[in-house]
Design a protein around this motif. Structure first.
Motif, PDB file in Angstrom:
ATOM      1  N   LEU A 130      15.162 -13.720  -9.677  1.00 43.41           N
ATOM      2  CA  LEU A 130      15.058 -13.097  -8.361  1.00 43.41           C
ATOM      3  C   LEU A 130      14.964 -14.234  -7.359  1.00 43.41           C
ATOM      4  O   LEU A 130      13.968 -14.956  -7.325  1.00 43.41           O
ATOM      5  CB  LEU A 130      13.824 -12.193  -8.265  1.00 43.41           C
ATOM      6  CG  LEU A 130      13.687 -11.437  -6.941  1.00 43.41           C
ATOM      7  CD1 LEU A 130      14.744 -10.346  -6.822  1.00 43.41           C
ATOM      8  CD2 LEU A 130      12.289 -10.827  -6.805  1.00 43.41           C
ATOM      9  N   ARG A 131      15.998 -14.410  -6.560  1.00 47.65           N
ATOM     10  CA  ARG A 131      16.090 -15.591  -5.708  1.00 47.65           C
ATOM     11  C   ARG A 131      16.155 -15.235  -4.227  1.00 47.65           C
ATOM     12  O   ARG A 131      16.746 -14.212  -3.849  1.00 47.65           O
ATOM     13  CB  ARG A 131      17.342 -16.392  -6.078  1.00 47.65           C
ATOM     14  CG  ARG A 131      17.267 -17.046  -7.454  1.00 47.65           C
ATOM     15  CD  ARG A 131      16.214 -18.123  -7.475  1.00 47.65           C
ATOM     16  NE  ARG A 131      16.293 -18.955  -8.668  1.00 47.65           N
ATOM     17  CZ  ARG A 131      15.750 -20.153  -8.769  1.00 47.65           C
ATOM     18  NH1 ARG A 131      15.086 -20.655  -7.758  1.00 47.65           N
ATOM     19  NH2 ARG A 131      15.836 -20.843  -9.877  1.00 47.65           N
ATOM     20  N   PRO A 132      15.582 -16.074  -3.365  1.00 48.79           N
ATOM     21  CA  PRO A 132      15.680 -15.827  -1.927  1.00 48.79           C
ATOM     22  C   PRO A 132      17.149 -15.796  -1.504  1.00 48.79           C
ATOM     23  O   PRO A 132      17.958 -16.604  -1.978  1.00 48.79           O
ATOM     24  CB  PRO A 132      14.957 -17.041  -1.312  1.00 48.79           C
ATOM     25  CG  PRO A 132      14.071 -17.556  -2.391  1.00 48.79           C
ATOM     26  CD  PRO A 132      14.790 -17.286  -3.669  1.00 48.79           C
ATOM     27  N   THR A 157      16.351 -10.054   1.710  1.00 46.43           N
ATOM     28  CA  THR A 157      15.439 -11.178   1.475  1.00 46.43           C
ATOM     29  C   THR A 157      15.595 -11.805   0.088  1.00 46.43           C
ATOM     30  O   THR A 157      15.422 -13.002  -0.065  1.00 46.43           O
ATOM     31  CB  THR A 157      13.979 -10.727   1.649  1.00 46.43           C
ATOM     32  OG1 THR A 157      13.756  -9.526   0.891  1.00 46.43           O
ATOM     33  CG2 THR A 157      13.673 -10.448   3.115  1.00 46.43           C
ATOM     34  N   TYR A 158      15.916 -10.973  -0.921  1.00 49.68           N
ATOM     35  CA  TYR A 158      16.101 -11.491  -2.279  1.00 49.68           C
ATOM     36  C   TYR A 158      17.298 -10.820  -2.933  1.00 49.68           C
ATOM     37  O   TYR A 158      17.657  -9.686  -2.595  1.00 49.68           O
ATOM     38  CB  TYR A 158      14.861 -11.216  -3.150  1.00 49.68           C
ATOM     39  CG  TYR A 158      13.626 -11.978  -2.749  1.00 49.68           C
ATOM     40  CD1 TYR A 158      13.428 -13.299  -3.161  1.00 49.68           C
ATOM     41  CD2 TYR A 158      12.649 -11.383  -1.954  1.00 49.68           C
ATOM     42  CE1 TYR A 158      12.295 -13.999  -2.786  1.00 49.68           C
ATOM     43  CE2 TYR A 158      11.513 -12.079  -1.582  1.00 49.68           C
ATOM     44  CZ  TYR A 158      11.343 -13.391  -2.004  1.00 49.68           C
ATOM     45  OH  TYR A 158      10.227 -14.079  -1.624  1.00 49.68           O
ATOM     46  N   ARG A 216       6.454 -14.384  -8.776  1.00 50.71           N
ATOM     47  CA  ARG A 216       6.610 -15.394  -7.732  1.00 50.71           C
ATOM     48  C   ARG A 216       5.297 -15.593  -6.968  1.00 50.71           C
ATOM     49  O   ARG A 216       4.876 -16.721  -6.710  1.00 50.71           O
ATOM     50  CB  ARG A 216       7.694 -14.970  -6.731  1.00 50.71           C
ATOM     51  CG  ARG A 216       9.110 -15.027  -7.267  1.00 50.71           C
ATOM     52  CD  ARG A 216      10.098 -14.586  -6.194  1.00 50.71           C
ATOM     53  NE  ARG A 216      10.035 -15.485  -5.050  1.00 50.71           N
ATOM     54  CZ  ARG A 216      10.730 -16.610  -4.935  1.00 50.71           C
ATOM     55  NH1 ARG A 216      11.540 -16.978  -5.899  1.00 50.71           N
ATOM     56  NH2 ARG A 216      10.614 -17.369  -3.874  1.00 50.71           N
ATOM     57  N   THR A 273      11.846  -5.559 -10.532  1.00 54.99           N
ATOM     58  CA  THR A 273      11.762  -6.283  -9.259  1.00 54.99           C
ATOM     59  C   THR A 273      10.309  -6.486  -8.853  1.00 54.99           C
ATOM     60  O   THR A 273       9.927  -7.570  -8.380  1.00 54.99           O
ATOM     61  CB  THR A 273      12.522  -5.526  -8.151  1.00 54.99           C
ATOM     62  OG1 THR A 273      13.907  -5.453  -8.502  1.00 54.99           O
ATOM     63  CG2 THR A 273      12.376  -6.229  -6.811  1.00 54.99           C
ATOM     64  N   ILE A 281      16.044  -5.760  -1.082  1.00 59.10           N
ATOM     65  CA  ILE A 281      16.262  -6.603  -2.256  1.00 59.10           C
ATOM     66  C   ILE A 281      17.451  -6.011  -3.005  1.00 59.10           C
ATOM     67  O   ILE A 281      17.456  -4.823  -3.334  1.00 59.10           O
ATOM     68  CB  ILE A 281      15.028  -6.653  -3.169  1.00 59.10           C
ATOM     69  CG1 ILE A 281      13.879  -7.368  -2.456  1.00 59.10           C
ATOM     70  CG2 ILE A 281      15.352  -7.359  -4.485  1.00 59.10           C
ATOM     71  CD1 ILE A 281      12.592  -7.422  -3.250  1.00 59.10           C
TER      72      ILE A 281
END
Length: 453
Positions: free
Chosen positions: A438-440, A427-428, A274, A267, A402
């Protein structure tokens, strides 16, 4: 620059943009006559300083961009037209796209170099092999991640990622609705069982059902045909994130907390990835000093990503690591410090004292730090994830969550439980193994994807 400003930039006259491009190339003597190199990284760097053979391609490209629907996917279609591999034409056109959208030439150069390095590492050449990754990177680099098309891609990825949870919840709800015509006691009892099976948990299930019953009463309906709309509205409310102060005194310091085995290391790597695509200079600090493997793994990821790394070795004082990493961050102009921490729950008292000591130390070195404490939890552990949230939130404070491995579990109901009981924003979410997975997290999209037929 915002999205609409970028569109406005594209809609300049083609002659203006083409002339600007030619002027910026004008310092060079002429077009290159070199044979294509087998080194894409070198070629990507060279392309930003070579003079194009003709300015006609720029005029044609600008006209095509202007005529296209103002979406990143459509602009990318234009850029990739006639391009079937990573060659000179690709690098020229990507450079031109950055310029047409008003981005600094240096941004385009760095983007090309980083993407070429990735292609080289992966051994990719054909457009179909790297197109998805290219669009993802462009969306981040050009600040177009909120664009409708990119949201559609995220929604599709989210829908695929929660397929196991969806099967556990949605199919059972559909069966429930077909068996009942009204939301009576039997209906609610069966719905509670569905929630428990999806690992929402007893406490959260009771709270959710109470809210749903109140919504149904307020809407004046007892008809099961209205149930999905009521549930969708309630989930959106649960996931709604209140206003927060986003500004920080740079560099930003983010402390990553969570038990061992939840995916903290990968992570951190994904967050660094990102941030770098968004143009930030990132330092990773190995604060989990009780596991040599944790330090080594982070070092491998930092080397792969090309970001900064700081460690002191196994057994070092984690607070000392944080303090010296903060020194390095300030001295070398980093924008973001991602600070790993230990996660030994069997010594939870000492662990929490250690986390608080780290917070005090970095706060003395850099006022306001850490700016965020991010808890990483594993969705596949269900109710264990919920208990971890409770423990860390009480002992060290959690600013956001997360949720990893959401794509590998039917227990995605823990998303609802965490948000409902602790009001900590998610948040993710992790939807796969790749860096871009890893996406919002968007609560509205989650509710829509979960309840879609």
């Amino acid at each position: 620059m915002g999205f609409f400003s970028k569109i406005k930039k594209i809609w300049q006259s083609p002659e203006d943009i083409a002339q600007q491009a030619v002027t910026e190339y004008a310092d060079d003597a002429g077009a290159t006559t070199e044979e294509p190199t087998s080194k894409p990284i070198e070629k990507a760097a060279e392309t930003t300083t070579e003079k194009p053979v003709s300015e006609e391609w720029q005029k044609d490209l600008t006209l095509s961009l202007r005529q296209a629907e103002p979406r990143l996917s459509e602009w990318l279609n234009v850029i990739l037209q006639g391009v079937d591999k990573a060659d000179d034409t690709l690098w020229e056109r990507l450079t031109f796209l950055f310029r047409a959208l008003g981005a600094a030439e240096e941004e385009g150069r760095k983007f090309n170099e980083a993407f070429a390095k990735w292609l080289d590492n992966m051994g990719y050449q054909g457009v179909e092999e790297f197109r998805s990754e290219l669009q993802y990177r462009l969306a981040l680099a050009l600040e177009l991640e909120d664009e409708e098309d990119e949201r559609d891609r995220l929604f599709l990825k989210l829908s695929e990622g929660i397929s196991k949870t969806k099967e556990q919840i949605t199919k059972r709800i559909d069966g429930l609705l077909s068996a009942h015509s009204s939301m009576d006691d039997d209906f609610w009892e069966e719905f509670e069982e569905i929630l428990i099976m999806a690992d929402v948990g007893m406490e959260a299930a009771d709270q959710l059902m109470g809210n749903l019953k109140a919504r149904a009463k307020a809407a004046g309906t007892n008809n099961t045909e209205d149930f999905k709309d009521i549930l969708r509205d309630e989930l959106e409310e649960i996931f709604k994130v209140g206003p927060r102060i986003e500004a920080v005194n740079p560099p930003e310091v983010v402390m990553i907390i969570g038990v061992n085995g939840v995916g903290k290391t990968t992570t951190i790597a994904k967050l660094a990835y990102r941030a770098q695509l968004q143009g930030r200079k990132v330092l990773i600090a190995a604060g989990d000093t009780f596991r040599a493997a944790a330090i080594d793994q982070l070092k491998v990821w930092a080397d792969r990503l090309g970001c900064g790394f700081f460690a002191k070795g196994e057994g070092s004082d984690p607070a000392a690591v944080a303090y010296e990493a903060m020194d390095k961050c300030l001295a070398e102009g980093y924008d973001l410090l991602l600070l790993d921490t230990a996660g030994r729950l069997h010594t939870k008292v000492n662990l929490m004292e250690e986390l608080n000591k780290i917070k005090r130390v970095v706060g003395k070195k850099h006022e306001g730090a850490p700016h965020r404490s991010v808890l990483v939890i594993d969705a596949t552990t269900g109710q264990n994830a919920l208990s971890q949230t409770k423990l860390f939130n009480e002992a060290a404070g959690v600013d956001e969550i997360i949720l990893t491995k959401l794509d590998g579990t039917a227990k995605g109901g823990v998303v609802v439980a965490v948000s409902l009981q602790y009001k900590v924003p998610i948040t993710y979410v992790g939807l796969g193994e790749k860096m871009e997975d890893l996406r919002p997290f968007n609560g509205k999209d989650f509710a829509k994807a979960l309840l879609a037929s």
